[in-house]
Structure formats: structure tokens, C-alpha cells
Design a protein around this motif. Structure first.
Motif, PDB file in Angstrom:
ATOM      1  N   ALA A 259      -7.644  15.162  42.006  1.00  0.00           N
ATOM      2  CA  ALA A 259      -7.686  14.747  43.187  1.00  0.00           C
ATOM      3  C   ALA A 259      -6.533  15.241  44.008  1.00  0.00           C
ATOM      4  O   ALA A 259      -6.807  15.984  45.172  1.00  0.00           O
ATOM      5  N   MET A 260      -5.239  15.199  43.295  1.00  0.00           N
ATOM      6  CA  MET A 260      -4.163  15.633  44.163  1.00  0.00           C
ATOM      7  C   MET A 260      -3.867  17.153  44.051  1.00  0.00           C
ATOM      8  O   MET A 260      -3.714  17.672  45.042  1.00  0.00           O
ATOM      9  N   VAL A 261      -4.353  17.899  43.124  1.00  0.00           N
ATOM     10  CA  VAL A 261      -4.295  19.241  43.074  1.00  0.00           C
ATOM     11  C   VAL A 261      -5.271  19.733  43.936  1.00  0.00           C
ATOM     12  O   VAL A 261      -4.990  20.627  44.902  1.00  0.00           O
ATOM     13  N   VAL A 262      -6.478  19.385  44.444  1.00  0.00           N
ATOM     14  CA  VAL A 262      -7.582  19.819  45.128  1.00  0.00           C
ATOM     15  C   VAL A 262      -6.855  19.740  46.502  1.00  0.00           C
ATOM     16  O   VAL A 262      -6.915  20.457  47.396  1.00  0.00           O
ATOM     17  N   GLU A 263      -6.234  18.119  46.875  1.00  0.00           N
ATOM     18  CA  GLU A 263      -5.578  18.143  48.315  1.00  0.00           C
ATOM     19  C   GLU A 263      -4.471  18.954  48.622  1.00  0.00           C
ATOM     20  O   GLU A 263      -4.370  19.454  49.637  1.00  0.00           O
ATOM     21  N   LEU A 264      -3.624  19.362  47.338  1.00  0.00           N
ATOM     22  CA  LEU A 264      -2.708  20.594  47.591  1.00  0.00           C
ATOM     23  C   LEU A 264      -3.223  21.782  48.088  1.00  0.00           C
ATOM     24  O   LEU A 264      -2.651  22.694  48.856  1.00  0.00           O
ATOM     25  N   MET A 265      -4.569  22.225  47.627  1.00  0.00           N
ATOM     26  CA  MET A 265      -5.168  23.485  47.969  1.00  0.00           C
ATOM     27  C   MET A 265      -5.507  23.337  49.163  1.00  0.00           C
ATOM     28  O   MET A 265      -5.267  24.332  50.125  1.00  0.00           O
ATOM     29  N   ARG A 266      -6.013  22.075  49.724  1.00  0.00           N
ATOM     30  CA  ARG A 266      -6.624  21.847  51.097  1.00  0.00           C
ATOM     31  C   ARG A 266      -5.400  22.267  52.200  1.00  0.00           C
ATOM     32  O   ARG A 266      -5.422  22.778  53.029  1.00  0.00           O
ATOM     33  N   GLN A 267      -4.083  21.950  51.548  1.00  0.00           N
ATOM     34  CA  GLN A 267      -2.656  22.154  52.403  1.00  0.00           C
ATOM     35  C   GLN A 267      -2.335  23.551  52.460  1.00  0.00           C
ATOM     36  O   GLN A 267      -1.602  23.972  53.307  1.00  0.00           O
ATOM     37  N   GLY A 268      -2.894  24.575  51.653  1.00  0.00           N
ATOM     38  CA  GLY A 268      -2.548  26.025  51.581  1.00  0.00           C
ATOM     39  C   GLY A 268      -2.141  26.140  50.525  1.00  0.00           C
ATOM     40  O   GLY A 268      -1.761  27.608  50.356  1.00  0.00           O
ATOM     41  N   LYS A 269      -1.797  25.458  49.451  1.00  0.00           N
ATOM     42  CA  LYS A 269      -1.284  26.143  48.233  1.00  0.00           C
ATOM     43  C   LYS A 269      -2.049  26.785  47.454  1.00  0.00           C
ATOM     44  O   LYS A 269      -3.511  26.576  47.351  1.00  0.00           O
TER      45      LYS A 269
END
Length: 340
Positions: A259-269
Motif C-alpha cells: 500500500a505504501m509503494v502505491v501511495e508513493l507512486m501517487r505522489q509522483g515517484k
């Protein structure tokens, strides 16, 4: 009995929903190697795309790719794909032939998730060769996300699954040898891979994911790892991307890894950057932990544009990628450190 969608509509609610990785090592003694991650990931966005952990992902990808090109949905492709290692007794960390717990019982975990965020999972399931298919039935035919233990078995039998002995002679032999010392410590070698996690981006741009595993060899009876837990072993948001884990399940659960990996992609990574940041977070939280000497975790991820990546704590993690441009192949993940 109402199906899942009828239940959700009537109730006016929404339901949102990979196994210890003993590691895979090259037994290297060199200093830690750090790979620089470019701001613009060097793989181009593409679809359809399939990415699956470890070399048993190659055969799984072949079956999943065939399904996609027959017009099947993403979760149908995932089911077909991961059923291959589930049924292969040579894969000692998934399904039939998987290593048992300390009582000599093979217990299985799996989950599956579609682009609508509908998901199904089973944990501590015994006697059913294909837990991924039972997880899919949980998604399709129940109002729940997860069934466990005896309840999961009862449900599987009610859906026509056949109960059978999953402990092969080879796995039983290894278990009996382990019993001579009965020491619980993950065995770090390149054959003992663990979970297969698979992510699919279909031609319509929809994401799906799945995980299945027999979990940690010689674990305590009843132990469940990250693989069936939505948000730990697997997570996706169709507008952002998908991620899945392989590794020491307890460490992934403690950090809600996927879930945290997806959230970081949401932030642009990009996917590799997102995987790297969570691996480093796990390292910081576990560097003085009792699990650290055998800790290995890895993540794979793909964003909604079809850019993919992976990253692991220690060397040796690889994953299978299938697309139309380059076909089915293995790629090595970047990593934080070599094994000591």
C-alpha cells in the motif's frame, strides 16, 4: 445466495480491500552495491504488461499472457498464471509440494484484487491445491474479503474444490530432517524463493494483482504472512498503480508495504523509486531487529502508464516481465546491499 455485487448494493457499503522469503542469495562477500535510479525510468510505458516475482514467474507469465490474448480479464489471467507454480511440486514455496509448517502440515495463503478494488483472500488453508482460485471465489461469491482456516476449507469444498494431500515425499523428507534439530531459522539460498506475486496491466489499461504462497517453512502452526493481506502483500489503485511483495512477511506487514509503494507512486515517484523507499524504510525499522540477519524483502510495481520496476533489500531478487516488445524474460532488481 446473492453474489458479491448484489450484496454490496443491498447493504449500501463498499468493500476495499505475499511467506517468508528466506531469501535468495548469491553468497557474495563484496561491499554493498547501490544502483542509482534515474528520474525517468528507462523502461517505456506499455500495455499489456505482466510482471511476476522469481523465475517461476516465467511459466506463470506464459499462461497469463495466453489468457489475456484470448480476451480474459486481468484476474482470470492471474488465476491461470499462478496456478502453474501452485501445481508444480518442484516449486517448494508455493502450493502443492510447498514446505510444511513445524507440524508437517502444508498451509496456504493467497489473495487476488481487480481494478475495481474488489478483492478476495484465503489464509491458513489446508488440503486445496489452488488457493488463488478459492480467493477468486471469495471475491466473486461472498460479501467478504478473507476466509481463513477451517472456514476457508468448508467454502472451497462447497464450491467444488477437491481436498487432497499437498505434502509431497520430497517435502516430507526435508521436514523430517529439520525435525532432528527443530531450529526455526530461515534457510537462505537461491532455490528457496517463496511467494509468487503477479501484477497485470491489460490492454484497456486496467490493473489486477495476485499472490499465492505456502509461506515460511517450519513456521508455527497457524502462522499467516503478508501474502493474503490486502495492503501488505498486494495493493493497487487503478488510477495510480499496483505493487506486490515477496520477502519476510512479518516485515512487510509491519510497514503496510505494498500500500505504501502505491501511495508513493501517487505522489509522483516512479515504480522503482517507490519500491526503493519502502525497502529502505523496512531496513531502518529492522536494522537492530532480531530478524535482521536473515531479512530479505522485495517489491515489484507497475504504474497506470505501464512503467514497471522492482527493488529489494539484499541482492538476488529477480522478476519475470512479459510484454509485446521484448517477450517474456527475467530482470534483476536493484538492491540496497549484498548478503554478508
Amino acid at each position: 445466495m446473492s453474489d458479491r455485487r448484489d450484496f454490496l448494493k443491498k447493504a449500501a457499503i463498499g468493500t476495499l480491500g505475499i511467506s517468508t522469503l528466506y531469501g535468495c542469495t548469491e553468497n557474495k562477500k563484496e561491499k554493498s552495491e547501490k544502483k542509482e535510479i534515474p528520474q525517468d525510468n528507462d523502461n517505456k510505458g506499455r500495455k499489456p504488461l505482466i510482471i511476476a516475482t522469481w523465475n517461476h514467474g516465467l511459466a506463470a507469465n506464459e499462461a497469463a499472457w495466453k489468457k489475456l490474448h484470448q480476451g480474459s480479464t486481468g484476474i482470470e489471467a492471474i488465476e491461470a498464471g499462478v496456478r502453474i507454480p501452485e501445481a508444480d511440486p518442484a516449486v517448494r514455496s508455493v502450493g502443492y509440494g510447498g514446505y510444511p509448517d513445524r507440524e508437517g502440515k502444508v498451509t496456504l495463503d493467497a489473495c487476488i484484487m481487480d481494478h475495481r478494488s474488489d478483492c478476495g483472500a484465503v489464509s491458513f488453508l489446508q488440503g486445496i491445491k489452488h488457493p488463488i482460485s478459492v480467493a477468486k471465489k471469495v471475491l466473486e461469491d461472498t460479501p467478504h474479503v478473507m476466509l481463513s482456516g477451517e472456514g476457508a476449507l468448508q467454502f472451497a469444498l462447497s464450491k467444488g474444490f477437491k481436498e487432497e494431500n499437498l505434502l509431497t515425499a520430497a517435502a516430507e523428507k526435508d521436514w523430517k530432517e529439520w525435525l532432528e534439530k527443530s531450529k526455526y531459522q530461515p534457510v537462505i539460498n537461491i532455490e528457496n524463493h517463496d511467494t509468487i506475486s503477479m501484477l497485470v496491466l491489460d490492454t484497456d489499461g486496467n490493473l489486477s494483482g495476485g499472490c499465492t504462497t505456502s509461506g515460511a517453512a517450519w513456521k508455527m502452526h497457524g502462522r499467516v504472512g503478508d501474502s493474503p493481506i490486502i495492503g501488505a502483500g498486494l495493493f493497487l489503485d487503478n488510477e495510480v498503480g499496483a505493487a506486490a511483495a515477496t520477502g519476510l512477511g512479518e516485515a512487510v506487514i509491519r510497514t503496510a508495504g505494498s500500500a505504501m509503494v502505491v501511495e508513493l507512486m501517487r505522489q509522483g515517484k516512479n515504480p522503482e523509486e517507490a519500491c526503493k523507499e519502502i525497502v529502505e524504510r523496512i531496513y531502518e525499522k529492522h536494522k537492530n531487529h532480531r530478524d535482521m540477519e536473515y531479512l530479505q524483502v522485495g517489491f515489484i510495481a507497475v504504474n497506470a502508464k505501464g512503467v514497471y520496476g522492482g527493488y529489494s533489500l539484499r541482492s538476488g531478487f529477480n522478476y519475470a516481465v512479459y510484454d509485446e516488445q521484448q517477450g517474456n524474460r527475467m530482470e534483476d532488481a536493484a538492491f540496497k546491499m549484498n548478503w554478508d
